[in-house]
Design a protein around this motif. Sequence first.
Motif, PDB file in Angstrom:
ATOM      1  N   HIS A 372       0.805  -1.226   0.000  1.00 41.50           N
ATOM      2  CA  HIS A 372       0.000   0.000   0.000  1.00 41.50           C
ATOM      3  C   HIS A 372       0.838   1.277   0.000  1.00 41.50           C
ATOM      4  CE1 HIS A 372      -3.896  -2.098   1.613  1.00 41.50           C
ATOM      5  NE2 HIS A 372      -3.412  -2.641   0.513  1.00 41.50           N
ATOM      6  N   TRP A 377       0.196   1.169  -6.282  1.00 40.48           N
ATOM      7  CA  TRP A 377      -1.012   0.987  -5.475  1.00 40.48           C
ATOM      8  C   TRP A 377      -1.800   2.285  -5.380  1.00 40.48           C
ATOM      9  CZ3 TRP A 377      -4.708  -1.782  -3.611  1.00 40.48           C
ATOM     10  CH2 TRP A 377      -5.499  -1.277  -2.587  1.00 40.48           C
ATOM     11  N   TYR A 381      -5.605   2.520  -6.409  1.00 33.74           N
ATOM     12  CA  TYR A 381      -6.613   2.865  -5.405  1.00 33.74           C
ATOM     13  C   TYR A 381      -7.422   4.089  -5.821  1.00 33.74           C
ATOM     14  CZ  TYR A 381      -8.763   4.267  -1.015  1.00 33.74           C
ATOM     15  OH  TYR A 381      -9.662   4.641  -0.048  1.00 33.74           O
ATOM     16  N   CYS A 388     -13.033  -0.463  -3.534  1.00 39.96           N
ATOM     17  CA  CYS A 388     -12.310  -0.772  -2.300  1.00 39.96           C
ATOM     18  C   CYS A 388     -13.228  -0.563  -1.090  1.00 39.96           C
ATOM     19  CB  CYS A 388     -11.064   0.107  -2.188  1.00 39.96           C
ATOM     20  SG  CYS A 388      -9.747  -0.300  -3.367  1.00 39.96           S
TER      21      CYS A 388
END
Length: 428
Positions: A372, A377, A381, A388
């Motif tokens: 993360h 990522w 995201y 998510c």
Amino acid sequence: MSSGNSKKRRSRHESGGASQNNDRRRTLGDDDLNDTTSGIDVLGMTIPNPLSSIRDICYQLSLSSLSSLTPTKILVYGGLCVIILAPLFDSVAQKASSYLRAPSPVEEDESEIKGEALPHVTKDGKYHGRYPNSLLTLFYPFTLFRDVVLDQPVGLNDVPFFWHAHVSDEMAVKKVLTTCYSADLVELDSLEDITKAKKLDLVSILVSQERLGTRISDTTKEPFFNGQYSRPMVITSPHIQEAAELFNQDNYGRMFSFYRHPIDYDVHPNLKKKLPPEAGANNFLTRLLSDVHTGNLGFKELGTAKQVIRQVSVAGTRDLMSETLFRIAKYFGWIPVGGSGTKVGEENDDAIAKACIENIVKTVPGERYADHNSPEWQVFYNANQMDCQLYELARSTWRAQIQTIIPLTVQKVRAGQGDDEEKEVEGS
């Protein structure tokens, strides 16, 4: 003598003026008295004439007495005027509001909801009304699924529905259903299959043929304990929107599904065929559940997707697949292959089911790990932030359903429909 004559002339002049004033007053009063109108027509209706009451008050007041009015008298007379005129304004307001209000249609069926402004429910479960942003219309066709928590116990005519958006989940769950519970699967993998099922009214036919499961033991020839049944029928499909319309208000669907983190998506190929190319670029699940496949997504679309997960779905995730499948089977009251379906054999049935499920699920690929803190990522995201959130909601829902998704045998007892309660009533 001249002064006396002038006094007489002034006296006659004053008396003549007073006489003229009195005649003028009488003339005005006589006109009002001659007006015998008992009401006034306003907006097509007749209301009492308030002038008759005002006339009586004003007629008694001489012009000379106006100078003697005190604040108390003004308040009294003003209050009387308000009391007299209030019905006039009230009648006018009511009549005006009746013109502004749309007329309500006459309903032939007394069982239907009255009033054009209220939502109407049709036989197929669709909602029509003046509230386009309410959940009554926004949430269709998911309104044809049961609320998995509030609508307990599971009804005899409720149809189990397995929605599989991912291939890996589909293969594992179907193997558990057929191997561990000898389930009869109705697989509607394509839109053509669903269209044919709608034309045949497949759900109603299956229910009328008592295909939902076996509720009588083959060995004892007695009903299974507290509504349990074996060899369940389960409808499966990756197309949740279209498959939901197979159900109706007599035979609602009860859905269970598994949710994955966006990084682990294994989207069913038939879903890829249905959706436009840009639909899978970001927030695939949010777009699928909200049926908005292009353009920007907002809180409305995210809210619809969240509602599906927490209200109409027995939710599971990949890392909790074994526990979820066991919970689902207990929730529906399915008896595993080799189980007895009796009260005394409940522990043995649970052991059989857990062993069978574990043996199949252990071969399913696990979840992937993502750093993360990596730039990759962060890009991923930002593009899939809503999906998510849905994954985290699915995990939260799974934890909440530890207490709310309870075995059918317990549901029956809490609803006062358990076999033990019936025996106690018969014994007493």
